[in-house]
Design an enzyme around this catalytic site. Structure first.
Site, PDB file in Angstrom:
ATOM      1  N   CYS A 397       2.226  -1.894  -0.956  1.00 53.90           N
ATOM      2  CA  CYS A 397       2.678  -2.055  -2.329  1.00 53.90           C
ATOM      3  C   CYS A 397       1.668  -2.851  -3.166  1.00 53.90           C
ATOM      4  CB  CYS A 397       4.017  -2.787  -2.377  1.00 53.90           C
ATOM      5  SG  CYS A 397       5.406  -1.890  -1.644  1.00 53.90           S
ATOM      6  N   MET A 398       0.960  -3.784  -2.536  1.00 53.90           N
ATOM      7  CA  MET A 398       0.076  -4.698  -3.259  1.00 53.90           C
ATOM      8  C   MET A 398      -1.339  -4.150  -3.425  1.00 53.90           C
ATOM      9  SD  MET A 398       1.149  -8.488  -1.951  1.00 53.90           S
ATOM     10  CE  MET A 398       0.561  -8.200  -0.284  1.00 53.90           C
TER      11      MET A 398
END
Length: 407
Positions: A397-398
């Protein structure tokens, strides 16, 4: 026009260039009253979150990955005064601020800073007291409010996976599900239109931010140069998958099949990549709850249209047949234990970032799943995760890959 500098044709090809955002003051501008509106369940401690994020970036650079930062690229895209003026107008307009005086005051405030400081302040949000000369011109300006912000912070920005996604040589510039995240996509829009690294390149856009239905990057996975997996989820609409399919098939890219996964529409299953990620050519992490019954649709080009068929086989059989594999290993989050699996799923135990085939970055707190990955021959790079995980997103996600080697 130069050819596109983007190249991502798998989830696991050796990662060469990635886009991150180091958490900033926007995280400290979260309050309990704002958490629901800004899509957070808890408030990370910024100092520790930054230490964890720096450890993440160090893992990547130590493995030969070029790390670019969203905040730097955005500032470098706004050196022209006319571009900067247009960006500020778009940013304030999309914040849907009703008061004319507030909008004018915010514009003057932002433009009083150099591009890098301006970007930081736009991401952080603006507290009323920071804008001491705010003009109260309209009725909407004069109404009393308990909201401490003239414009909301953007604390989700450290999840760079969602606002746009690299596919092949192009991108999906996404329309986010919520207004609070749609402003995030403006940074990507102006970067790809104006940054020296991208402005003179021909970068196809498979899905644009002005679409009426939502698509988010956490639901977009590239399983092979020929196969995409897209989640129909809490954040991505079925109509968006069809729009993407029509555009990417029409362009003559290598992709031939889209697997559309209809996953549960709830917070713990927010995106497909929170319950399913690829860690090697034939190995996947998975949360047991999506194994079945699970609707999966195959989408292929059919003349000028699409051929859409529901697949009735098991997930293993679908992956084997679509990816032309002899066998598939599904590594269940925490082994499917009724206590450990939901806990580690909540902390993104199935959300891994592959930096090469069989090599993944994982959160330290998901120790049960991490041990299972190692038992299955996967090399794990373990990053600290006490604060970053409070945003409900993991290493994938990052990170937004911009270039991967072919597999």
């Amino acid at each position: 026009m130069n050819p596109s500098p983007l190249k991502v044709s798998s989830e696991i090809g050796r990662l060469k260039t990635v886009l991150l955002h180091r958490p900033g003051k926007e995280v400290e501008n979260l309050t309990p009253d704002l958490m629901e509106r800004l899509l957070f369940d808890d408030i990370p401690y910024l100092e520790v979150a930054r230490q964890e994020h720096d450890a993440f970036a160090e893992i990547l650079t130590d493995n030969g990955v070029e790390v670019l930062y969203l905040e730097n690229l955005a500032a470098e895209s706004l050196t022209d005064v006319f571009v900067r003026d247009s960006f500020v107008d778009d940013f304030i307009s999309e914040a849907r601020i009703p008061g004319r005086g507030t909008r004018e005051s915010l514009k003057d405030y932002f433009l009083s800073f150099d591009p890098r400081d301006m970007v930081d302040r736009m991401m952080a949000g603006v507290r009323w007291h920071e804008m001491a000369d705010a003009r109260r011109l309209s009725l909407a300006d004069k109404l009393s409010t308990d909201d401490p912000f003239a414009i909301d912070p953007l604390p989700n920005l450290y999840f760079t996976r969602d606002p746009f996604a690299t596919m092949g040589s192009g991108i999906t510039l996404n329309h986010m599900r919520t207004d609070t995240r749609n402003r995030e996509t403006l940074f990507a829009k102006y970067i790809f239109e104006n940054h020296p690294r991208f402005a003179d390149c021909e970068i196809p856009i498979w899905f644009d931010r002005d679409e009426l239905t939502s698509l988010e990057g956490g639901d977009e996975l590239i399983l092979s140069p020929k196969v995409l997996a897209i989640g129909i989820s809490q954040r991505t609409d079925a109509a968006s998958v069809e729009t993407l399919a029509n555009n990417i098939f029409r362009d003559g890219q290598t992709f031939e099949t889209i697997l559309a996964f209809n996953i549960p529409k709830k917070r713990a299953f927010m995106h497909l990549d929170t319950v399913f990620t690829m860690v090697d050519r034939d190995k996947f992490t998975i949360h047991p709850e999506i194994e079945g019954p699970l609707q999966v649709f195959s989408i292929k080009k059919d003349g000028d249209g699409l051929k859409i068929e529901e697949m009735t086989a098991t997930l293993e059989e679908i992956l084997k047949s679509t990816l032309k594999l002899d066998d598939v290993t599904l590594i269940r989050c925490a082994g499917g234990d009724p206590v450990d699996a939901p806990r580690e799923q909540w902390n993104d135990g199935s959300n891994t970032l592959a930096i090469a085939p069989g090599e993944v970055v994982v959160y330290s707190r998901n120790y049960v799943t991490n041990e299972l990955l190692r038992d299955n021959g996967i090399k794990t790079y373990v990053m600290p995760s006490s604060e970053l995980s409070r945003g409900r997103g993991g290493p994938r996600c990052m990170s937004m890959p911009l270039v991967r080697e072919d597999i």
